[in-house]
Design a protein around this motif. Sequence first.
Motif, PDB file in Angstrom:
ATOM      1  N   THR A   5       8.347 -51.319 -43.552  1.00 34.99           N
ATOM      2  CA  THR A   5       9.736 -50.900 -43.380  1.00 34.99           C
ATOM      3  C   THR A   5       9.967 -49.555 -44.032  1.00 34.99           C
ATOM      4  OG1 THR A   5      10.398 -53.224 -43.394  1.00 34.99           O
ATOM      5  CG2 THR A   5      12.133 -51.595 -43.743  1.00 34.99           C
ATOM      6  N   PHE A   6       9.409 -49.364 -45.208  1.00 38.30           N
ATOM      7  CA  PHE A   6       9.528 -48.066 -45.874  1.00 38.30           C
ATOM      8  C   PHE A   6       8.852 -46.963 -45.055  1.00 38.30           C
ATOM      9  CE2 PHE A   6       7.569 -44.921 -48.710  1.00 38.30           C
ATOM     10  CZ  PHE A   6       8.716 -44.332 -49.224  1.00 38.30           C
ATOM     11  N   LEU A   7       7.651 -47.240 -44.537  1.00 42.83           N
ATOM     12  CA  LEU A   7       6.940 -46.225 -43.754  1.00 42.83           C
ATOM     13  C   LEU A   7       7.691 -45.857 -42.479  1.00 42.83           C
ATOM     14  CD1 LEU A   7       3.213 -47.332 -44.100  1.00 42.83           C
ATOM     15  CD2 LEU A   7       4.324 -45.349 -45.117  1.00 42.83           C
ATOM     16  N   TYR A   8       8.246 -46.849 -41.791  1.00 40.05           N
ATOM     17  CA  TYR A   8       9.015 -46.535 -40.586  1.00 40.05           C
ATOM     18  C   TYR A   8      10.327 -45.838 -40.924  1.00 40.05           C
ATOM     19  CZ  TYR A   8       6.227 -48.207 -36.747  1.00 40.05           C
ATOM     20  OH  TYR A   8       5.248 -48.327 -35.795  1.00 40.05           O
ATOM     21  N   SER A   9      10.887 -46.076 -42.103  1.00 39.90           N
ATOM     22  CA  SER A   9      12.071 -45.327 -42.527  1.00 39.90           C
ATOM     23  C   SER A   9      11.728 -43.859 -42.726  1.00 39.90           C
ATOM     24  CB  SER A   9      12.650 -45.909 -43.820  1.00 39.90           C
ATOM     25  OG  SER A   9      13.028 -47.235 -43.635  1.00 39.90           O
ATOM     26  N   VAL A  10      10.593 -43.602 -43.358  1.00 40.58           N
ATOM     27  CA  VAL A  10      10.150 -42.218 -43.545  1.00 40.58           C
ATOM     28  C   VAL A  10       9.833 -41.572 -42.187  1.00 40.58           C
ATOM     29  CG1 VAL A  10       8.336 -40.765 -44.556  1.00 40.58           C
ATOM     30  CG2 VAL A  10       9.319 -42.634 -45.877  1.00 40.58           C
ATOM     31  N   ALA A  11       9.207 -42.335 -41.281  1.00 38.68           N
ATOM     32  CA  ALA A  11       8.915 -41.819 -39.939  1.00 38.68           C
ATOM     33  C   ALA A  11      10.191 -41.472 -39.207  1.00 38.68           C
ATOM     34  CB  ALA A  11       8.108 -42.839 -39.141  1.00 38.68           C
ATOM     35  N   TYR A  12      11.202 -42.310 -39.349  1.00 38.47           N
ATOM     36  CA  TYR A  12      12.482 -42.045 -38.700  1.00 38.47           C
ATOM     37  C   TYR A  12      13.127 -40.786 -39.264  1.00 38.47           C
ATOM     38  CZ  TYR A  12      17.091 -42.825 -36.764  1.00 38.47           C
ATOM     39  OH  TYR A  12      18.267 -42.684 -36.090  1.00 38.47           O
ATOM     40  N   ILE A  13      13.076 -40.624 -40.584  1.00 37.40           N
ATOM     41  CA  ILE A  13      13.644 -39.432 -41.210  1.00 37.40           C
ATOM     42  C   ILE A  13      12.893 -38.187 -40.751  1.00 37.40           C
ATOM     43  CG2 ILE A  13      13.926 -38.246 -43.427  1.00 37.40           C
ATOM     44  CD1 ILE A  13      14.525 -41.051 -44.618  1.00 37.40           C
ATOM     45  N   ALA A  14      11.564 -38.264 -40.663  1.00 38.07           N
ATOM     46  CA  ALA A  14      10.775 -37.121 -40.177  1.00 38.07           C
ATOM     47  C   ALA A  14      11.124 -36.786 -38.733  1.00 38.07           C
ATOM     48  CB  ALA A  14       9.283 -37.426 -40.304  1.00 38.07           C
ATOM     49  N   LEU A  15      11.351 -37.796 -37.905  1.00 35.53           N
ATOM     50  CA  LEU A  15      11.751 -37.535 -36.522  1.00 35.53           C
ATOM     51  C   LEU A  15      13.129 -36.906 -36.446  1.00 35.53           C
ATOM     52  CD1 LEU A  15      10.528 -40.544 -34.395  1.00 35.53           C
ATOM     53  CD2 LEU A  15      10.045 -38.147 -34.019  1.00 35.53           C
ATOM     54  N   THR A  50      11.330 -45.303 -32.015  1.00 36.19           N
ATOM     55  CA  THR A  50      11.171 -45.476 -33.463  1.00 36.19           C
ATOM     56  C   THR A  50      12.369 -46.210 -34.054  1.00 36.19           C
ATOM     57  OG1 THR A  50       9.861 -43.454 -33.556  1.00 36.19           O
ATOM     58  CG2 THR A  50      10.709 -44.269 -35.630  1.00 36.19           C
ATOM     59  N   THR A  51      13.554 -45.967 -33.514  1.00 35.39           N
ATOM     60  CA  THR A  51      14.752 -46.665 -33.989  1.00 35.39           C
ATOM     61  C   THR A  51      14.637 -48.168 -33.756  1.00 35.39           C
ATOM     62  OG1 THR A  51      16.110 -44.721 -33.531  1.00 35.39           O
ATOM     63  CG2 THR A  51      17.259 -46.818 -33.778  1.00 35.39           C
ATOM     64  N   PHE A  52      14.226 -48.567 -32.555  1.00 37.25           N
ATOM     65  CA  PHE A  52      14.085 -49.997 -32.271  1.00 37.25           C
ATOM     66  C   PHE A  52      12.996 -50.634 -33.138  1.00 37.25           C
ATOM     67  CE2 PHE A  52      16.079 -49.090 -28.014  1.00 37.25           C
ATOM     68  CZ  PHE A  52      17.237 -49.796 -28.285  1.00 37.25           C
ATOM     69  N   THR A  53      11.903 -49.933 -33.325  1.00 41.58           N
ATOM     70  CA  THR A  53      10.829 -50.474 -34.162  1.00 41.58           C
ATOM     71  C   THR A  53      11.291 -50.607 -35.607  1.00 41.58           C
ATOM     72  OG1 THR A  53       9.259 -49.358 -32.710  1.00 41.58           O
ATOM     73  CG2 THR A  53       8.408 -50.189 -34.794  1.00 41.58           C
ATOM     74  N   LEU A  54      11.999 -49.605 -36.101  1.00 41.76           N
ATOM     75  CA  LEU A  54      12.531 -49.672 -37.459  1.00 41.76           C
ATOM     76  C   LEU A  54      13.500 -50.833 -37.610  1.00 41.76           C
ATOM     77  CD1 LEU A  54      12.958 -48.516 -40.325  1.00 41.76           C
ATOM     78  CD2 LEU A  54      14.683 -47.002 -39.337  1.00 41.76           C
ATOM     79  N   LEU A  55      14.343 -51.063 -36.615  1.00 38.42           N
ATOM     80  CA  LEU A  55      15.295 -52.170 -36.690  1.00 38.42           C
ATOM     81  C   LEU A  55      14.596 -53.523 -36.767  1.00 38.42           C
ATOM     82  CD1 LEU A  55      18.115 -51.018 -34.243  1.00 38.42           C
ATOM     83  CD2 LEU A  55      18.190 -51.150 -36.740  1.00 38.42           C
ATOM     84  N   VAL A  56      13.515 -53.685 -36.009  1.00 38.25           N
ATOM     85  CA  VAL A  56      12.777 -54.954 -36.062  1.00 38.25           C
ATOM     86  C   VAL A  56      12.157 -55.141 -37.448  1.00 38.25           C
ATOM     87  CG1 VAL A  56      10.819 -56.220 -35.103  1.00 38.25           C
ATOM     88  CG2 VAL A  56      12.350 -54.996 -33.582  1.00 38.25           C
ATOM     89  N   TYR A  57      11.616 -54.073 -38.023  1.00 41.81           N
ATOM     90  CA  TYR A  57      11.045 -54.180 -39.368  1.00 41.81           C
ATOM     91  C   TYR A  57      12.121 -54.423 -40.421  1.00 41.81           C
ATOM     92  CZ  TYR A  57       6.240 -53.030 -38.188  1.00 41.81           C
ATOM     93  OH  TYR A  57       4.965 -53.069 -37.704  1.00 41.81           O
ATOM     94  N   VAL A  58      13.297 -53.830 -40.258  1.00 39.23           N
ATOM     95  CA  VAL A  58      14.389 -54.063 -41.214  1.00 39.23           C
ATOM     96  C   VAL A  58      14.842 -55.510 -41.151  1.00 39.23           C
ATOM     97  CG1 VAL A  58      16.818 -53.504 -41.668  1.00 39.23           C
ATOM     98  CG2 VAL A  58      15.176 -51.677 -41.353  1.00 39.23           C
ATOM     99  N   VAL A  59      14.966 -56.067 -39.944  1.00 38.26           N
ATOM    100  CA  VAL A  59      15.339 -57.480 -39.806  1.00 38.26           C
ATOM    101  C   VAL A  59      14.295 -58.370 -40.473  1.00 38.26           C
ATOM    102  CG1 VAL A  59      15.623 -59.349 -38.130  1.00 38.26           C
ATOM    103  CG2 VAL A  59      16.747 -57.159 -37.748  1.00 38.26           C
ATOM    104  N   ASP A  60      13.016 -58.067 -40.259  1.00 34.71           N
ATOM    105  CA  ASP A  60      11.960 -58.858 -40.887  1.00 34.71           C
ATOM    106  C   ASP A  60      12.017 -58.725 -42.407  1.00 34.71           C
ATOM    107  OD1 ASP A  60       9.796 -60.523 -41.193  1.00 34.71           O
ATOM    108  OD2 ASP A  60       8.322 -59.094 -40.470  1.00 34.71           O
ATOM    109  N   ALA A  61      12.249 -57.520 -42.912  1.00 35.99           N
ATOM    110  CA  ALA A  61      12.329 -57.325 -44.367  1.00 35.99           C
ATOM    111  C   ALA A  61      13.522 -58.070 -44.948  1.00 35.99           C
ATOM    112  CB  ALA A  61      12.418 -55.837 -44.692  1.00 35.99           C
ATOM    113  N   LEU A  62      14.648 -58.069 -44.237  1.00 39.27           N
ATOM    114  CA  LEU A  62      15.810 -58.816 -44.721  1.00 39.27           C
ATOM    115  C   LEU A  62      15.545 -60.320 -44.710  1.00 39.27           C
ATOM    116  CD1 LEU A  62      18.750 -56.838 -43.075  1.00 39.27           C
ATOM    117  CD2 LEU A  62      18.116 -56.930 -45.498  1.00 39.27           C
TER     118      LEU A  62
END
Length: 158
Positions: A104-114, A134-146
């Motif tokens: 989740t952290f890595l995809y957050s950084v990827a989203y910020i870089a994009l 990347t937004t949809f992938t980040l959302l799935v990882y955020v849901v899993d992290a929550l």
Amino acid sequence: MTDGPPLMLNRAFFERKENLLKVLQLVFGFITFLTNYWCYPNPHFLYCGDRYFTSSQVFQLAVFNGFCLFLTISLIIANVAGAYDAFYKTNPYLLERYLVYLQTFLYSVAYIALVVDYENSPYAKAFTIPLISTTFTLLVYVVDALMQCRSRKNPIGH
């Protein structure tokens, strides 16, 4: 001698919501990997297509998408093969929780870089395809992290 039961097929793989999210992460991760591969504009090409890679694109592909895909595939294979039950002394559910936080952290950084690439580009419309995936992938990882964060009970479910 073995430390636990032998590896066997985990027939209850799809009974846990986290495992269904792993499959979604895998699907969205492949889509994000492909969109970042084929549709990542750069200063010389304003469209999606075959061209040379920029450092930002290689950074997205290797560091974020490739590494997270590898971890997700490894977690799915370990869970389907029954490694979570065979190696219960190492608490693989806790390891999975930390890996989900890392991804989740890595995809957050990827989203910020994009978003930074998006803002610095005069032809930002071409970045919408990788940004949406990347937004949809980040959302799935955020849901899993929550979900991992909220599960305070024993991760095995007992």
